[in-house]
Design a protein around this motif. Structure first.
Motif, PDB file in Angstrom:
ATOM      1  N   TRP A 169      -2.980  -2.426  14.186  1.00  0.00           N
ATOM      2  CA  TRP A 169      -3.418  -2.094  13.037  1.00  0.00           C
ATOM      3  C   TRP A 169      -2.566  -0.738  12.480  1.00  0.00           C
ATOM      4  CZ3 TRP A 169      -6.330  -1.496  17.294  1.00  0.00           C
ATOM      5  CH2 TRP A 169      -6.701  -0.260  17.508  1.00  0.00           C
ATOM      6  N   VAL A 170      -2.540  -0.331  11.329  1.00  0.00           N
ATOM      7  CA  VAL A 170      -1.956   1.095  10.827  1.00  0.00           C
ATOM      8  C   VAL A 170      -3.176   1.539   9.931  1.00  0.00           C
ATOM      9  CG1 VAL A 170      -0.279   2.039   9.331  1.00  0.00           C
ATOM     10  CG2 VAL A 170       0.284  -0.335  10.264  1.00  0.00           C
ATOM     11  N   VAL A 171      -3.089   2.846  10.467  1.00  0.00           N
ATOM     12  CA  VAL A 171      -3.995   3.945   9.799  1.00  0.00           C
ATOM     13  C   VAL A 171      -3.219   4.455   8.719  1.00  0.00           C
ATOM     14  CG1 VAL A 171      -5.587   5.992  10.149  1.00  0.00           C
ATOM     15  CG2 VAL A 171      -5.354   4.358  12.073  1.00  0.00           C
ATOM     16  N   LEU A 172      -3.794   4.601   7.560  1.00  0.00           N
ATOM     17  CA  LEU A 172      -3.262   4.902   6.410  1.00  0.00           C
ATOM     18  C   LEU A 172      -4.250   6.177   5.662  1.00  0.00           C
ATOM     19  CD1 LEU A 172      -2.063   1.758   4.906  1.00  0.00           C
ATOM     20  CD2 LEU A 172      -0.602   3.191   5.812  1.00  0.00           C
ATOM     21  N   ALA A 173      -3.682   6.672   4.829  1.00  0.00           N
ATOM     22  CA  ALA A 173      -4.567   7.667   4.002  1.00  0.00           C
ATOM     23  C   ALA A 173      -4.223   7.487   2.454  1.00  0.00           C
ATOM     24  CB  ALA A 173      -4.310   8.948   4.245  1.00  0.00           C
ATOM     25  N   ASP A 174      -5.291   7.620   1.648  1.00  0.00           N
ATOM     26  CA  ASP A 174      -5.409   7.381   0.225  1.00  0.00           C
ATOM     27  C   ASP A 174      -4.674   8.853  -0.376  1.00  0.00           C
ATOM     28  OD1 ASP A 174      -7.379   9.486  -0.047  1.00  0.00           O
ATOM     29  OD2 ASP A 174      -8.705   7.778  -0.680  1.00  0.00           O
TER      30      ASP A 174
ATOM     31  N   VAL B 262      -0.792   7.439   8.746  1.00  0.00           N
ATOM     32  CA  VAL B 262      -1.268   8.473   9.487  1.00  0.00           C
ATOM     33  C   VAL B 262      -0.773   8.047  10.896  1.00  0.00           C
ATOM     34  CG1 VAL B 262      -3.374   9.420  10.497  1.00  0.00           C
ATOM     35  CG2 VAL B 262      -3.364   9.050   7.808  1.00  0.00           C
ATOM     36  N   GLU B 263      -0.924   6.791  11.297  1.00  0.00           N
ATOM     37  CA  GLU B 263      -0.922   6.395  12.772  1.00  0.00           C
ATOM     38  C   GLU B 263      -0.352   4.842  12.699  1.00  0.00           C
ATOM     39  OE1 GLU B 263      -2.334   6.934  17.158  1.00  0.00           O
ATOM     40  OE2 GLU B 263      -3.670   7.197  15.634  1.00  0.00           O
ATOM     41  N   ASP B 264       0.662   4.420  13.259  1.00  0.00           N
ATOM     42  CA  ASP B 264       1.120   3.093  13.520  1.00  0.00           C
ATOM     43  C   ASP B 264       0.678   2.624  14.592  1.00  0.00           C
ATOM     44  OD1 ASP B 264       2.339   0.568  13.436  1.00  0.00           O
ATOM     45  OD2 ASP B 264       3.955   1.477  12.484  1.00  0.00           O
ATOM     46  N   LEU B 265      -0.183   1.712  14.751  1.00  0.00           N
ATOM     47  CA  LEU B 265      -0.626   1.208  16.017  1.00  0.00           C
ATOM     48  C   LEU B 265      -0.516  -0.386  16.140  1.00  0.00           C
ATOM     49  CD1 LEU B 265      -3.991   2.993  16.173  1.00  0.00           C
ATOM     50  CD2 LEU B 265      -2.061   3.352  17.620  1.00  0.00           C
TER      51      LEU B 265
ATOM     52  N   LEU C  73       0.837  -1.394  -0.014  1.00  0.00           N
ATOM     53  CA  LEU C  73       0.104   0.060  -0.011  1.00  0.00           C
ATOM     54  C   LEU C  73       0.871   1.160   0.025  1.00  0.00           C
ATOM     55  CD1 LEU C  73      -2.763  -1.284   2.541  1.00  0.00           C
ATOM     56  CD2 LEU C  73      -3.312  -0.511   0.131  1.00  0.00           C
ATOM     57  N   LEU C  74       1.673   1.312   0.819  1.00  0.00           N
ATOM     58  CA  LEU C  74       2.819   2.391   0.746  1.00  0.00           C
ATOM     59  C   LEU C  74       3.550   2.659  -0.595  1.00  0.00           C
ATOM     60  CD1 LEU C  74       4.450   1.967   4.260  1.00  0.00           C
ATOM     61  CD2 LEU C  74       2.626   3.755   3.652  1.00  0.00           C
ATOM     62  N   ALA C  75       3.885   1.458  -1.274  1.00  0.00           N
ATOM     63  CA  ALA C  75       4.693   1.517  -2.674  1.00  0.00           C
ATOM     64  C   ALA C  75       3.476   2.242  -3.542  1.00  0.00           C
ATOM     65  CB  ALA C  75       5.098   0.073  -2.920  1.00  0.00           C
ATOM     66  N   HIS C  76       2.150   1.702  -3.421  1.00  0.00           N
ATOM     67  CA  HIS C  76       1.161   2.069  -4.281  1.00  0.00           C
ATOM     68  C   HIS C  76       0.708   3.705  -4.088  1.00  0.00           C
ATOM     69  CE1 HIS C  76      -2.334   1.702  -6.861  1.00  0.00           C
ATOM     70  NE2 HIS C  76      -3.144   2.057  -5.854  1.00  0.00           N
ATOM     71  N   GLY C  77       1.170   4.148  -2.945  1.00  0.00           N
ATOM     72  CA  GLY C  77       1.089   5.773  -2.850  1.00  0.00           C
ATOM     73  C   GLY C  77       0.211   6.240  -1.314  1.00  0.00           C
TER      74      GLY C  77
ATOM     75  N   GLU D 213      -6.046  11.396  -1.528  1.00  0.00           N
ATOM     76  CA  GLU D 213      -6.892  12.598  -1.179  1.00  0.00           C
ATOM     77  C   GLU D 213      -7.027  12.582   0.113  1.00  0.00           C
ATOM     78  OE1 GLU D 213     -10.313  13.649  -3.325  1.00  0.00           O
ATOM     79  OE2 GLU D 213      -9.404  13.070  -5.232  1.00  0.00           O
ATOM     80  N   GLY D 214      -6.314  11.786   1.134  1.00  0.00           N
ATOM     81  CA  GLY D 214      -6.292  12.128   2.774  1.00  0.00           C
ATOM     82  C   GLY D 214      -7.433  11.242   3.332  1.00  0.00           C
ATOM     83  N   ASN D 215      -8.355  10.603   2.592  1.00  0.00           N
ATOM     84  CA  ASN D 215      -9.219   9.566   3.197  1.00  0.00           C
ATOM     85  C   ASN D 215      -8.664   8.731   3.901  1.00  0.00           C
ATOM     86  OD1 ASN D 215     -11.740  10.848   1.644  1.00  0.00           O
ATOM     87  ND2 ASN D 215     -10.535  10.008  -0.168  1.00  0.00           N
ATOM     88  N   GLU D 216      -9.126   8.377   5.165  1.00  0.00           N
ATOM     89  CA  GLU D 216      -8.127   7.542   6.238  1.00  0.00           C
ATOM     90  C   GLU D 216      -8.918   6.097   5.797  1.00  0.00           C
ATOM     91  OE1 GLU D 216      -7.974   8.888  10.132  1.00  0.00           O
ATOM     92  OE2 GLU D 216      -7.171  10.843   9.378  1.00  0.00           O
ATOM     93  N   PHE D 217      -8.109   5.085   6.184  1.00  0.00           N
ATOM     94  CA  PHE D 217      -8.490   3.805   6.071  1.00  0.00           C
ATOM     95  C   PHE D 217      -7.350   2.789   6.952  1.00  0.00           C
ATOM     96  CE2 PHE D 217      -5.857   4.087   2.499  1.00  0.00           C
ATOM     97  CZ  PHE D 217      -5.008   2.722   2.312  1.00  0.00           C
ATOM     98  N   CYS D 218      -8.016   1.629   7.530  1.00  0.00           N
ATOM     99  CA  CYS D 218      -7.114   1.031   8.458  1.00  0.00           C
ATOM    100  C   CYS D 218      -6.519  -0.349   7.729  1.00  0.00           C
ATOM    101  CB  CYS D 218      -7.589   0.678   9.808  1.00  0.00           C
ATOM    102  SG  CYS D 218      -7.926   1.945  10.757  1.00  0.00           S
ATOM    103  N   ILE D 219      -5.623  -0.832   7.849  1.00  0.00           N
ATOM    104  CA  ILE D 219      -4.921  -2.265   7.380  1.00  0.00           C
ATOM    105  C   ILE D 219      -4.805  -3.000   8.722  1.00  0.00           C
ATOM    106  CG2 ILE D 219      -2.455  -1.414   7.244  1.00  0.00           C
ATOM    107  CD1 ILE D 219      -4.176  -4.173   4.900  1.00  0.00           C
ATOM    108  N   LEU D 220      -5.446  -4.018   8.706  1.00  0.00           N
ATOM    109  CA  LEU D 220      -5.669  -4.918   9.585  1.00  0.00           C
ATOM    110  C   LEU D 220      -4.715  -6.291   9.685  1.00  0.00           C
ATOM    111  CD1 LEU D 220      -9.663  -5.048  10.285  1.00  0.00           C
ATOM    112  CD2 LEU D 220      -7.889  -3.434  11.177  1.00  0.00           C
TER     113      LEU D 220
END
Length: 135
Positions: free
Chosen positions: A113-118, A100-103, A92-96, A120-127
Motif C-alpha cells: 500500500w501507499v501512505v498518503l496525507a491530505d 508519506v511512505e511507499d510500501l 490522489l496525487l494529482a488531487h493534492g 492538512e497532513g492527515n494520513e491515510f492509506c491507498i490499498l
C-alpha cells in the motif's frame, strides 16, 4: 453493550476546505438540506450509498495537537472501487495528496500500500483494489 458508529470525526484547521477535498476522493456529498459553506466550523459529508458520515471539526492549532501525539492514531484505509491501486494513487496525487511512505511490494510483487496525507497532513492509506487483492 452494543453501539454503532454514527460518524467519523476529523479535527482540522479548515472544515469547509478539507470536507470539499475529501468529497471527490470518497464519492461523498453534502447532506441534503444541510449544505456546507465557507466559514462553517463543522462540516459533514456522507456516502450516498451507505450513509457513512465524516464530520470535519475545526480545532485550535490542530498541527500542534498532531505533533504532541505523533503519528495519527486513527486513519482511513481506502480501497479503489473501479481502478487499480496505482491508478488511484496517481489520481490522489494529482488531487493534492502527498506521499508519506511507499510500501508497494512490501510482501512481494503486487502487494502493499501507499501512505498518503491530505492537505492538512492527515494520513491515510491507498490499498490494492479488491480485484487486485484476489489475484
Amino acid at each position: 453493550m452494543v453501539s454503532f458508529i454514527s460518524h467519523t470525526t476529523i479535527d482540522c484547521a479548515d472544515a469547509f476546505s478539507l470536507s470539499n477535498w475529501w468529497k471527490p476522493v470518497l464519492g461523498y456529498t453534502d447532506i441534503e438540506g444541510d449544505p456546507n459553506e465557507a466559514g462553517d466550523e463543522e462540516c459533514v459529508i456522507h456516502d450516498p450509498e451507505t450513509g457513512h458520515r465524516l464530520l470535519f471539526i475545526e480545532v485550535p492549532d490542530a498541527a500542534a495537537a498532531k505533533r504532541r501525539c505523533g503519528k495519527n492514531r486513527l486513519h482511513l484505509d481506502l480501497r479503489p472501487r473501479d481502478r487499480t491501486r496505482d491508478q488511484e494513487l496517481e489520481a490522489l496525487l494529482a488531487h493534492g495528496a502527498t506521499t508519506v511512505e511507499d510500501l508497494r511490494g512490501k510482501y512481494g510483487p503486487g502487494t502493499g500500500w501507499v501512505v498518503l496525507a491530505d492537505p492538512e497532513g492527515n494520513e491515510f492509506c491507498i490499498l490494492r483494489s479488491e480485484a487486485e487483492a484476489t489475484h
